[in-house]
Design a protein around this motif. Structure first.
Motif, PDB file in Angstrom:
ATOM      1  N   VAL A  18      -8.178   0.320   1.157  1.00  0.00           N
ATOM      2  CA  VAL A  18      -9.561   0.600   0.771  1.00  0.00           C
ATOM      3  C   VAL A  18     -10.162  -0.663   0.176  1.00  0.00           C
ATOM      4  CG1 VAL A  18     -11.070   1.981  -0.700  1.00  0.00           C
ATOM      5  CG2 VAL A  18      -9.032   3.022   0.331  1.00  0.00           C
ATOM      6  N   ASP A  19     -11.243  -1.137   0.802  1.00  0.00           N
ATOM      7  CA  ASP A  19     -11.951  -2.322   0.318  1.00  0.00           C
ATOM      8  C   ASP A  19     -13.332  -2.330   0.970  1.00  0.00           C
ATOM      9  OD1 ASP A  19     -13.004  -4.780  -0.331  1.00  0.00           O
ATOM     10  OD2 ASP A  19     -11.170  -5.903   0.089  1.00  0.00           O
ATOM     11  N   PRO A  20     -14.382  -1.967   0.247  1.00  0.00           N
ATOM     12  CA  PRO A  20     -15.710  -1.881   0.867  1.00  0.00           C
ATOM     13  C   PRO A  20     -16.280  -3.228   1.293  1.00  0.00           C
ATOM     14  CG  PRO A  20     -15.868  -1.573  -1.501  1.00  0.00           C
ATOM     15  CD  PRO A  20     -14.399  -1.588  -1.176  1.00  0.00           C
ATOM     16  N   THR A  21     -15.675  -4.317   0.856  1.00  0.00           N
ATOM     17  CA  THR A  21     -16.170  -5.644   1.248  1.00  0.00           C
ATOM     18  C   THR A  21     -15.530  -6.161   2.527  1.00  0.00           C
ATOM     19  OG1 THR A  21     -14.499  -6.896  -0.007  1.00  0.00           O
ATOM     20  CG2 THR A  21     -16.459  -6.155  -1.205  1.00  0.00           C
ATOM     21  N   ASP A  22     -14.576  -5.416   3.058  1.00  0.00           N
ATOM     22  CA  ASP A  22     -13.831  -5.856   4.241  1.00  0.00           C
ATOM     23  C   ASP A  22     -14.016  -4.811   5.342  1.00  0.00           C
ATOM     24  OD1 ASP A  22     -11.951  -6.569   6.178  1.00  0.00           O
ATOM     25  OD2 ASP A  22     -10.467  -7.226   4.700  1.00  0.00           O
ATOM     26  N   GLN A  23     -14.641  -5.186   6.435  1.00  0.00           N
ATOM     27  CA  GLN A  23     -14.921  -4.235   7.507  1.00  0.00           C
ATOM     28  C   GLN A  23     -13.661  -3.713   8.182  1.00  0.00           C
ATOM     29  OE1 GLN A  23     -17.717  -6.051  10.204  1.00  0.00           O
ATOM     30  NE2 GLN A  23     -19.444  -5.835   8.781  1.00  0.00           N
ATOM     31  N   ARG A  24     -12.543  -4.375   7.992  1.00  0.00           N
ATOM     32  CA  ARG A  24     -11.284  -3.898   8.567  1.00  0.00           C
ATOM     33  C   ARG A  24     -10.686  -2.745   7.768  1.00  0.00           C
ATOM     34  NH1 ARG A  24      -8.103  -9.381   8.089  1.00  0.00           N
ATOM     35  NH2 ARG A  24      -9.105  -9.136   6.044  1.00  0.00           N
ATOM     36  N   CYS A  25     -11.236  -2.502   6.583  1.00  0.00           N
ATOM     37  CA  CYS A  25     -10.660  -1.524   5.660  1.00  0.00           C
ATOM     38  C   CYS A  25     -11.562  -0.299   5.532  1.00  0.00           C
ATOM     39  CB  CYS A  25     -10.458  -2.176   4.288  1.00  0.00           C
ATOM     40  SG  CYS A  25      -9.386  -3.634   4.314  1.00  0.00           S
ATOM     41  N   TYR A  26     -11.092   0.673   4.792  1.00  0.00           N
ATOM     42  CA  TYR A  26     -11.876   1.877   4.520  1.00  0.00           C
ATOM     43  C   TYR A  26     -12.823   1.619   3.351  1.00  0.00           C
ATOM     44  CZ  TYR A  26      -8.681   4.399   7.588  1.00  0.00           C
ATOM     45  OH  TYR A  26      -7.964   4.833   8.681  1.00  0.00           O
ATOM     46  N   PRO A  27     -14.021   2.204   3.387  1.00  0.00           N
ATOM     47  CA  PRO A  27     -14.981   1.931   2.314  1.00  0.00           C
ATOM     48  C   PRO A  27     -14.690   2.675   1.016  1.00  0.00           C
ATOM     49  CG  PRO A  27     -15.937   3.439   3.906  1.00  0.00           C
ATOM     50  CD  PRO A  27     -14.614   3.003   4.477  1.00  0.00           C
ATOM     51  N   THR A  28     -14.030   3.829   1.106  1.00  0.00           N
ATOM     52  CA  THR A  28     -13.756   4.637  -0.085  1.00  0.00           C
ATOM     53  C   THR A  28     -12.352   5.228   0.010  1.00  0.00           C
ATOM     54  OG1 THR A  28     -14.609   6.669   0.915  1.00  0.00           O
ATOM     55  CG2 THR A  28     -16.182   5.291  -0.322  1.00  0.00           C
ATOM     56  N   PRO A  29     -11.770   5.591  -1.126  1.00  0.00           N
ATOM     57  CA  PRO A  29     -10.461   6.261  -1.081  1.00  0.00           C
ATOM     58  C   PRO A  29     -10.485   7.573  -0.301  1.00  0.00           C
ATOM     59  CG  PRO A  29     -10.872   5.398  -3.275  1.00  0.00           C
ATOM     60  CD  PRO A  29     -12.152   5.234  -2.507  1.00  0.00           C
ATOM     61  N   SER A  30     -11.549   8.362  -0.438  1.00  0.00           N
ATOM     62  CA  SER A  30     -11.585   9.644   0.273  1.00  0.00           C
ATOM     63  C   SER A  30     -11.611   9.443   1.780  1.00  0.00           C
ATOM     64  CB  SER A  30     -12.785  10.476  -0.177  1.00  0.00           C
ATOM     65  OG  SER A  30     -13.999   9.816   0.123  1.00  0.00           O
ATOM     66  N   ALA A  31     -12.278   8.400   2.256  1.00  0.00           N
ATOM     67  CA  ALA A  31     -12.301   8.126   3.693  1.00  0.00           C
ATOM     68  C   ALA A  31     -10.902   7.799   4.201  1.00  0.00           C
ATOM     69  CB  ALA A  31     -13.260   6.978   3.989  1.00  0.00           C
ATOM     70  N   ALA A  32     -10.150   7.035   3.434  1.00  0.00           N
ATOM     71  CA  ALA A  32      -8.785   6.705   3.844  1.00  0.00           C
ATOM     72  C   ALA A  32      -7.888   7.939   3.816  1.00  0.00           C
ATOM     73  CB  ALA A  32      -8.223   5.616   2.934  1.00  0.00           C
ATOM     74  N   LEU A  33      -8.043   8.781   2.799  1.00  0.00           N
ATOM     75  CA  LEU A  33      -7.193   9.962   2.686  1.00  0.00           C
ATOM     76  C   LEU A  33      -7.403  10.935   3.843  1.00  0.00           C
ATOM     77  CD1 LEU A  33      -7.381  10.605  -1.155  1.00  0.00           C
ATOM     78  CD2 LEU A  33      -5.330  10.013   0.147  1.00  0.00           C
ATOM     79  N   LYS A  34      -8.572  10.914   4.453  1.00  0.00           N
ATOM     80  CA  LYS A  34      -8.818  11.791   5.602  1.00  0.00           C
ATOM     81  C   LYS A  34      -8.000  11.380   6.820  1.00  0.00           C
ATOM     82  CE  LYS A  34     -13.539  13.094   4.310  1.00  0.00           C
ATOM     83  NZ  LYS A  34     -14.982  12.980   4.654  1.00  0.00           N
ATOM     84  N   ASP A  35      -7.577  10.122   6.868  1.00  0.00           N
ATOM     85  CA  ASP A  35      -6.876   9.606   8.046  1.00  0.00           C
ATOM     86  C   ASP A  35      -5.364   9.501   7.875  1.00  0.00           C
ATOM     87  OD1 ASP A  35      -9.108   9.398   9.578  1.00  0.00           O
ATOM     88  OD2 ASP A  35      -9.263   7.210   9.507  1.00  0.00           O
ATOM     89  N   VAL A  36      -4.825   9.849   6.717  1.00  0.00           N
ATOM     90  CA  VAL A  36      -3.404   9.610   6.487  1.00  0.00           C
ATOM     91  C   VAL A  36      -2.537  10.616   7.240  1.00  0.00           C
ATOM     92  CG1 VAL A  36      -3.667   8.503   4.236  1.00  0.00           C
ATOM     93  CG2 VAL A  36      -3.444  10.982   4.364  1.00  0.00           C
ATOM     94  N   ALA A  37      -1.431  10.121   7.755  1.00  0.00           N
ATOM     95  CA  ALA A  37      -0.353  10.984   8.228  1.00  0.00           C
ATOM     96  C   ALA A  37       0.588  11.256   7.054  1.00  0.00           C
ATOM     97  CB  ALA A  37       0.392  10.315   9.376  1.00  0.00           C
ATOM     98  N   GLU A  38       1.560  12.124   7.264  1.00  0.00           N
ATOM     99  CA  GLU A  38       2.385  12.582   6.149  1.00  0.00           C
ATOM    100  C   GLU A  38       3.151  11.456   5.472  1.00  0.00           C
ATOM    101  OE1 GLU A  38       5.899  15.873   5.305  1.00  0.00           O
ATOM    102  OE2 GLU A  38       4.391  16.220   6.849  1.00  0.00           O
ATOM    103  N   SER A  39       3.551  10.428   6.207  1.00  0.00           N
ATOM    104  CA  SER A  39       4.333   9.340   5.612  1.00  0.00           C
ATOM    105  C   SER A  39       3.485   8.122   5.249  1.00  0.00           C
ATOM    106  CB  SER A  39       5.449   8.915   6.565  1.00  0.00           C
ATOM    107  OG  SER A  39       4.908   8.422   7.784  1.00  0.00           O
ATOM    108  N   ASP A  40       2.170   8.220   5.363  1.00  0.00           N
ATOM    109  CA  ASP A  40       1.290   7.095   5.042  1.00  0.00           C
ATOM    110  C   ASP A  40       0.961   7.064   3.553  1.00  0.00           C
ATOM    111  OD1 ASP A  40       1.208   6.506   7.729  1.00  0.00           O
ATOM    112  OD2 ASP A  40      -0.752   7.439   8.068  1.00  0.00           O
TER     113      ASP A  40
END
Length: 263
Positions: A18-40
């Motif tokens: 999560v890093d809103p300044t980097d387009q390769r990353c997720y903008p918010t923690p909640s956005a990243a949590l939506k994409d996690v698999a069980e071991s991520d």
């Protein structure tokens, strides 16, 4: 400036950044949590994020760059809500509620995970609520400060391990435990400069209370109701904990522990 190293995922899965300044990353923690698999796991780089995290019935693995460097705040509700989370960890994040309604910074229902090296602050209710008969959270080495009621509130049959936390400058108690079936282990916590007492145990609650330091609170080190069941027994609490100095005394037993706040 080189990027900070990404923490290793001990399960071997991906680490979502999560890093809103980097387009390769997720903008918010909640956005990243939506994409996690069980071991991520999710890694949150330094920054202040307005966000709300809700995780139900699945593991959580959330790592921040440090509670002094990562803050997640929310205006409309508490920034973190876990329900029936079976495993995982949260570390290195400050959770802050900045609204005016009745919400806590961390709301943990019937979950079993590790929360460590975080901070919970400015809840209108207690800073951290741990509740439900299946709540077995390990809540360790956190800072819980400046909440409008108690720092940590354990109730409704929860049985967490609450250890090595710093509960300071809360408006009511550093730690409060309520209800039959609630049975936390309270070990090596510092409850200091709270506006009532360091620890409150009431309404048939029970639990282990050892090696805690309750000092410089406005009222008592520990306050109990006659129907509560601390281990060790009340008379041994001053031997097994450090309970002075406090504004009124070491410990007390009262059938009206909330009289000072009109309850």
């Amino acid at each position: 400036m080189s990027e900070e190293p990404i923490p290793t995922n001990p399960l071997g899965g991906r680490t979502l950044i999560v890093d809103p300044t980097d387009q390769r990353c997720y903008p918010t923690p909640s956005a990243a949590l939506k994409d996690v698999a069980e071991s991520d796991q999710v890694y949150v780089r330094p920054g202040i994020y307005e966000d709300k995290l809700v995780v139900t019935q699945r593991p959580i693995r959330l790592v921040g760059a440090g509670r002094d460097r990562v803050q997640i705040f929310c205006r409309r509700s508490g920034p973190l809500y876990l329900q029936e989370v079976p495993e995982g960890w949260i570390t290195g994040i400050t959770f802050r509620y900045v609204g005016s309604d009745q919400h806590s910074a961390l709301n943990i229902l019937n979950s079993t995970c590790i929360i460590t090296q975080c901070r919970a602050m400015e809840g209108i209710l207690s800073g951290v609520v741990l509740y439900g008969p299946e709540c077995r959270v390990a809540f360790t080495d956190n800072e819980v400060c400046r909440n409008r009621e108690s720092g940590i509130f354990v109730f409704a049959g929860a049985q967490p391990r609450v250890a090595d936390n710093r509960c300071v400058e809360n408006h009511h108690f550093g730690i409060a435990v309520r209800d039959s079936g609630s049975r936390p282990d309270l070990v090596r916590n510092l409850c200091e400069d709270n506006m009532l007492s360091g620890i409150l145990m009431f309404q048939h609650a029970e639990g282990l209370i050892v090696d805690n330091v309750c000092r410089n609170n406005q009222h008592w080190g520990i306050l109990l109701t006659p129907d509560s069941h601390p281990n060790p027994a009340p008379s041994a609490l001053p031997t097994m904990n450090r309970l002075e100095p406090n504004g009124i005394g070491v410990y007390s037993i009262s059938d009206q522990p909330l009289a000072q706040i009109g309850r």
